[in-house]
Design a protein around this motif. Structure first.
Motif, PDB file in Angstrom:
ATOM      1  N   LYS A   1       0.622  -1.151   0.039  1.00  0.00           N
ATOM      2  CA  LYS A   1       0.011  -0.166  -0.029  1.00  0.00           C
ATOM      3  C   LYS A   1       0.915   1.385   0.049  1.00  0.00           C
ATOM      4  O   LYS A   1       0.152   2.447  -0.065  1.00  0.00           O
TER       5      LYS A   1
ATOM      6  N   TYR B   1     -20.887   8.058 -10.386  1.00  0.00           N
ATOM      7  CA  TYR B   1     -20.284   8.712  -9.327  1.00  0.00           C
ATOM      8  C   TYR B   1     -21.140  10.092  -9.170  1.00  0.00           C
ATOM      9  O   TYR B   1     -21.468  10.810 -10.172  1.00  0.00           O
TER      10      TYR B   1
ATOM     11  N   ASN C   1     -10.875  -8.470  -3.620  1.00  0.00           N
ATOM     12  CA  ASN C   1     -11.256  -7.969  -2.474  1.00  0.00           C
ATOM     13  C   ASN C   1     -12.511  -7.130  -2.602  1.00  0.00           C
ATOM     14  O   ASN C   1     -12.496  -5.830  -2.734  1.00  0.00           O
TER      15      ASN C   1
ATOM     16  N   GLU D   1     -14.817  -6.229  -0.607  1.00  0.00           N
ATOM     17  CA  GLU D   1     -15.060  -4.962   0.434  1.00  0.00           C
ATOM     18  C   GLU D   1     -14.063  -3.916   0.388  1.00  0.00           C
ATOM     19  O   GLU D   1     -14.598  -2.950   0.371  1.00  0.00           O
ATOM     20  N   GLU D   2     -12.846  -4.142  -0.187  1.00  0.00           N
ATOM     21  CA  GLU D   2     -11.939  -2.875  -0.449  1.00  0.00           C
ATOM     22  C   GLU D   2     -12.661  -2.076  -1.728  1.00  0.00           C
ATOM     23  O   GLU D   2     -12.352  -0.835  -1.562  1.00  0.00           O
ATOM     24  N   VAL D   3     -12.989  -2.871  -2.584  1.00  0.00           N
ATOM     25  CA  VAL D   3     -13.473  -2.001  -3.740  1.00  0.00           C
ATOM     26  C   VAL D   3     -14.903  -1.257  -3.404  1.00  0.00           C
ATOM     27  O   VAL D   3     -15.169  -0.144  -3.844  1.00  0.00           O
TER      28      VAL D   3
ATOM     29  N   ASP E   1     -15.650  -0.126  -0.367  1.00  0.00           N
ATOM     30  CA  ASP E   1     -15.133   0.922   0.470  1.00  0.00           C
ATOM     31  C   ASP E   1     -14.467   2.097  -0.309  1.00  0.00           C
ATOM     32  O   ASP E   1     -14.797   3.333  -0.304  1.00  0.00           O
ATOM     33  N   ASN E   2     -13.576   1.863  -1.364  1.00  0.00           N
ATOM     34  CA  ASN E   2     -13.145   2.893  -2.430  1.00  0.00           C
ATOM     35  C   ASN E   2     -14.232   3.597  -3.235  1.00  0.00           C
ATOM     36  O   ASN E   2     -14.011   4.721  -3.093  1.00  0.00           O
ATOM     37  N   MET E   3     -15.055   2.846  -3.466  1.00  0.00           N
ATOM     38  CA  MET E   3     -16.348   3.651  -4.222  1.00  0.00           C
ATOM     39  C   MET E   3     -17.008   4.604  -3.514  1.00  0.00           C
ATOM     40  O   MET E   3     -17.463   5.591  -3.803  1.00  0.00           O
ATOM     41  N   LYS E   4     -17.262   3.835  -2.448  1.00  0.00           N
ATOM     42  CA  LYS E   4     -18.110   4.696  -1.158  1.00  0.00           C
ATOM     43  C   LYS E   4     -17.470   5.913  -0.571  1.00  0.00           C
ATOM     44  O   LYS E   4     -17.972   7.174  -0.586  1.00  0.00           O
ATOM     45  N   LYS E   5     -15.963   5.771  -0.756  1.00  0.00           N
ATOM     46  CA  LYS E   5     -15.007   7.184  -0.511  1.00  0.00           C
ATOM     47  C   LYS E   5     -15.059   8.164  -1.404  1.00  0.00           C
ATOM     48  O   LYS E   5     -15.087   9.297  -1.235  1.00  0.00           O
ATOM     49  N   TYR E   6     -15.410   7.622  -2.669  1.00  0.00           N
ATOM     50  CA  TYR E   6     -15.252   8.722  -3.700  1.00  0.00           C
ATOM     51  C   TYR E   6     -16.644   9.083  -4.469  1.00  0.00           C
ATOM     52  O   TYR E   6     -16.710   9.526  -5.445  1.00  0.00           O
TER      53      TYR E   6
END
Length: 437
Positions: free
Chosen positions: A104, A250, A339, A341-343, A345-350
């Protein structure tokens, strides 16, 4: 397509990259034909030319080395130690928090992981080189060859250590050549060298099928193999390009007087998300029991059963277990490399979301559901493609290095498509037409 190649060579910097890559390939092919010290090359050639001699456990590794393994040359181990080290580091990244943190960190962390991969490659080269020398000394490298035990006439410690050091140094040079192609040439260096290694064995394997054929001087068998090969290439290209595109929207964001976002994109989920890795895993795992038999009492009951059912690629238990292992490793590898869950979370963040699916946990569950559904046909396809050599062995007596085997076709098509895409993208940057109009 030929016009596009001509335009590629007319572009100065692209021509320089292509010529540099071709030069490295020539150096690599020369190295695969230089025997290491301590080997009786005439006995090696006699065993290779002996029609009754079989390659035992080393068919797959020999294919990855471009035929250099069985000739015991300085590049005998090829890129197999690097591939194994890369896979091990990729798996350990999920297990060891330190490696996950390095991954990371961006470019600096990736450089550190690359350095670890090099160290592990050298260690594996020492281990595999020792195993290869021990196998060659015992005569087990070629089964059925009368002079197999005379391949290494001088079995002193000094000669053995020299052979291992030479092969380890050869692996380090191969790794360096691959990195040179990646940095200064076209495409991924290791993939290009793997492509060349496999493609180099095709002409001799095809001609051997023609020579061993009985119908119309072997031309019927030759034509059948070529037809099967073209059908397999078309099937592999179709499946490798197939993907499920999950739409992502988005939301618009106002920052000051400007609006950002509001775009639509998609997440491409390939049908064969795992590539050729499950096939390599399954082959390596099935080789372990047969390798244990090679260095133990082969007259024991369990050893006889393993030789008959697992070491024999045409045996029904081997075929079933091989297929099941490929399916298992396809799901396993996809699970550790993608992953949801990681994908999510990244979508939700942006501010991204899948239309009709709530952001967060519902998105992760939806991605897992879709991924599991498309991995099933991908894993079954990998298993069926990989069984082609076995069916060829049973069908018209082709040897276990059947040229259009699943692993070789998967690698050649995958690397070919990726390299063509890289050349095409560089052509399009200069306002030229690509390969596909």
């Amino acid at each position: 397509m030929l016009t596009a190649f001509a335009r590629a060579f007319k572009t100065p910097d692209l021509r320089k990259k292509l010529l540099f890559t071709l030069g490295i390939i020539v150096v690599y092919r020369i190295g695969t034909n230089i025997p290491i010290p301590g080997v009786d090359y005439r006995n090696v050639q006699a065993c290779i030319d002996n029609a009754e001699a079989t390659q035992g456990l080393f068919g797959l590794v020999n294919m990855f080395s471009g035929g250099a393994l069985l000739q015991i040359t300085i590049f005998a181990l090829g890129i197999m130690p690097y591939i194994t080290a890369s896979i091990i580091l990729q798996l350990l990244t999920v297990v060891i928090p330190r490696l996950e943190a390095l991954k990371k960190e961006g470019q600096a962390g990736t450089a550190k992981i690359t350095q670890y991969t090099r160290y592990l490659t050298v260690a594996l080269a020492v281990l595999q080189g020792t195993g290869l020398v021990a196998t060659a000394r015992s005569g087990a490298l070629f089964q059925g060859c009368p002079v197999a035990s005379q391949i290494v006439p001088d079995q002193s410690i000094f000669v053995t250590v020299t052979m291992v050091i030479t092969m380890t140094a050869g692996t380090a040079v191969v790794m360096w050549l691959g990195e040179l192609i990646t940095d200064r040439g076209i495409g991924n260096g290791m993939s290009i060298l793997m492509f060349i290694s496999i493609a180099a064995t095709f002409p001799s394997a095809l001609w051997a099928i023609k020579e061993q054929g009985s119908l119309a001087d072997g031309w019927i068998e030759f034509g059948t193999v070529m037809l099967v090969g073209f059908v397999m290439v078309a099937l592999v290209v179709f499946v490798e390009q197939a993907q499920r595109r999950i739409p992502v929207q988005y939301a618009k964001r106002m920052i000051g007087r400007r609006s950002y976002g509001g775009t639509s994109t998609y997440i491409p989920l390939k049908v064969n998300q795992a590539g050729v890795i499950p096939v390599i895993f399954a082959s390596s795992l099935l080789y372990i029991p047969a390798l244990i038999v090679q260095f133990s009492n082969s007259n024991a009951g369990w050893a006889t059963w393993i030789t008959k059912n697992l070491a024999n690629t045409a045996a029904t238990p081997h075929i079933i277990l091989y297929f099941l292992l490929i399916v298992f490793f396809a799901f396993f590898y996809v699970a550790i490399t993608f992953n949801p869950e990681e994908v999510a979370d990244n979508m939700k963040k942006y501010g991204g979301f899948i239309p009709g699916i709530r952001a967060g946990r519902p998105t992760a569950e939806y991605l897992s559901y879709v991924l599991n559904r498309i991995t099933w046909p991908g894993s079954l396809y990998l298993g069926l493609i990989s069984l082609v050599p076995t069916m060829a062995l049973a069908g018209f007596g082709a040897n276990q290095n059947f040229p259009f085997g699943g692993t070789s076709i998967l690698i050649i098509v995958g690397v070919g498509l990726e390299t063509v895409k890289q050349i095409e993208s560089q052509l399009q940057q200069r306002n030229y037409e690509g390969f596909l109009r």
